[in-house]
Design a protein around this motif. Structure first.
Motif, PDB file in Angstrom:
ATOM      1  N   GLY A 142      -0.427   9.719   7.358  1.00 12.71           N
ATOM      2  CA  GLY A 142      -0.569  10.409   8.632  1.00 12.71           C
ATOM      3  C   GLY A 142      -1.927  10.224   9.281  1.00 12.71           C
ATOM      4  O   GLY A 142      -2.084  10.473  10.484  1.00 12.71           O
ATOM      5  N   GLN A 143      -2.911   9.770   8.528  1.00 13.37           N
ATOM      6  CA  GLN A 143      -4.230   9.499   9.100  1.00 13.37           C
ATOM      7  C   GLN A 143      -4.260   8.195   9.894  1.00 13.37           C
ATOM      8  O   GLN A 143      -5.214   7.935  10.607  1.00 13.37           O
ATOM      9  CB  GLN A 143      -5.294   9.469   8.004  1.00 13.37           C
ATOM     10  N   PHE A 144      -3.213   7.381   9.763  1.00 14.77           N
ATOM     11  CA  PHE A 144      -3.158   6.087  10.436  1.00 14.77           C
ATOM     12  C   PHE A 144      -2.222   6.063  11.636  1.00 14.77           C
ATOM     13  O   PHE A 144      -2.170   5.079  12.366  1.00 14.77           O
ATOM     14  CB  PHE A 144      -2.746   4.988   9.452  1.00 14.77           C
ATOM     15  N   THR A 145      -1.431   7.120  11.814  1.00 13.87           N
ATOM     16  CA  THR A 145      -0.476   7.147  12.925  1.00 13.87           C
ATOM     17  C   THR A 145      -0.248   8.575  13.379  1.00 13.87           C
ATOM     18  O   THR A 145      -0.360   9.510  12.580  1.00 13.87           O
ATOM     19  CB  THR A 145       0.874   6.502  12.517  1.00 13.87           C
TER      20      THR A 145
ATOM     21  N   MET B 119       0.863  -1.178   0.000  1.00  8.11           N
ATOM     22  CA  MET B 119       0.000   0.000   0.000  1.00  8.11           C
ATOM     23  C   MET B 119       0.902   1.232   0.000  1.00  8.11           C
ATOM     24  O   MET B 119       1.642   1.463   0.961  1.00  8.11           O
ATOM     25  CB  MET B 119      -0.911   0.019   1.224  1.00  8.11           C
ATOM     26  N   LEU B 120       0.854   1.990  -1.069  1.00  5.89           N
ATOM     27  CA  LEU B 120       1.629   3.219  -1.187  1.00  5.89           C
ATOM     28  C   LEU B 120       0.697   4.361  -0.811  1.00  5.89           C
ATOM     29  O   LEU B 120      -0.350   4.539  -1.426  1.00  5.89           O
ATOM     30  CB  LEU B 120       2.132   3.384  -2.621  1.00  5.89           C
ATOM     31  N   LEU B 121       1.084   5.116   0.209  1.00  7.34           N
ATOM     32  CA  LEU B 121       0.222   6.185   0.702  1.00  7.34           C
ATOM     33  C   LEU B 121       0.975   7.510   0.702  1.00  7.34           C
ATOM     34  O   LEU B 121       2.135   7.569   1.140  1.00  7.34           O
ATOM     35  CB  LEU B 121      -0.240   5.866   2.126  1.00  7.34           C
ATOM     36  N   THR B 122       0.317   8.572   0.225  1.00  4.53           N
ATOM     37  CA  THR B 122       0.932   9.890   0.336  1.00  4.53           C
ATOM     38  C   THR B 122       1.181  10.155   1.820  1.00  4.53           C
ATOM     39  O   THR B 122       0.544   9.543   2.689  1.00  4.53           O
ATOM     40  CB  THR B 122       0.015  10.989  -0.235  1.00  4.53           C
ATOM     41  N   HIS B 123       2.074  11.058   2.125  1.00  2.00           N
ATOM     42  CA  HIS B 123       2.356  11.374   3.535  1.00  2.00           C
ATOM     43  C   HIS B 123       1.084  11.824   4.250  1.00  2.00           C
ATOM     44  O   HIS B 123       0.860  11.445   5.403  1.00  2.00           O
ATOM     45  CB  HIS B 123       3.449  12.433   3.629  1.00  2.00           C
ATOM     46  N   GLU B 124       0.262  12.612   3.568  1.00  2.00           N
ATOM     47  CA  GLU B 124      -0.990  13.079   4.169  1.00  2.00           C
ATOM     48  C   GLU B 124      -1.887  11.888   4.539  1.00  2.00           C
ATOM     49  O   GLU B 124      -2.396  11.809   5.653  1.00  2.00           O
ATOM     50  CB  GLU B 124      -1.735  13.992   3.199  1.00  2.00           C
TER      51      GLU B 124
END
Length: 136
Positions: A57-60, A49-54
């Motif tokens: 940041g919703q997960f941690t 899963m590639l996630l933008t930093h934004e």
């Protein structure tokens, strides 16, 4: 349901990271992808899963580290053949990766090379011939 593993990675450039991981042999799963996330599947049970930093940041609440400066994990992906290791590495480099940030290891029965993705995460590309593995 079969057990699965998803490696979640914060990335700086989602498009560049998706290109790197598809060059490494994965396929984007549009069902779990959007403008802030790309799900790249390597098998029915292994996904990145590639996630933008934004989005990440919703997960941690912890700060996002810099994988270019510090080792954060050891990630390995098996490859079907000895030649396939070098081919996968070449494709990943052509898609923005950096070859061999760690020395290659060739033990005859096992070949291990590494490639660094655009964000600094290092993946081991591993081929093994279990029948030729030394006993004991």
């Amino acid at each position: 349901m079969a057990r699965m593993i998803f490696v979640n990675l914060p990335v700086r450039d989602l498009a560049a990271s998706a290109a790197f991981y598809t060059a490494l042999g994965g396929e984007v799963n549009p069902q779990f992808s959007d403008e802030r996330t790309k799900c790249v599947m390597f098998s029915e049970a292994i996904g990145v899963m590639l996630l933008t930093h934004e989005r990440y940041g919703q997960f941690t609440q912890r700060p996002i580290g810099d994988a270019r400066r510090e080792s954060q994990a050891l990630l390995a992906l098996t490859i079907d053949s000895r030649e396939g290791v070098n081919q996968a590495l070449d494709k990943a480099v052509a898609a923005g990766g950096r070859a061999d940030p760690n020395p290659a290891q060739d033990h005859g029965f096992m070949l291990n090379r590494t490639v660094e993705d655009p964000d600094g995460y290092v993946w081991e590309l591993v081929w093994m011939d279990m029948s030729a593995m030394p006993q004991g």
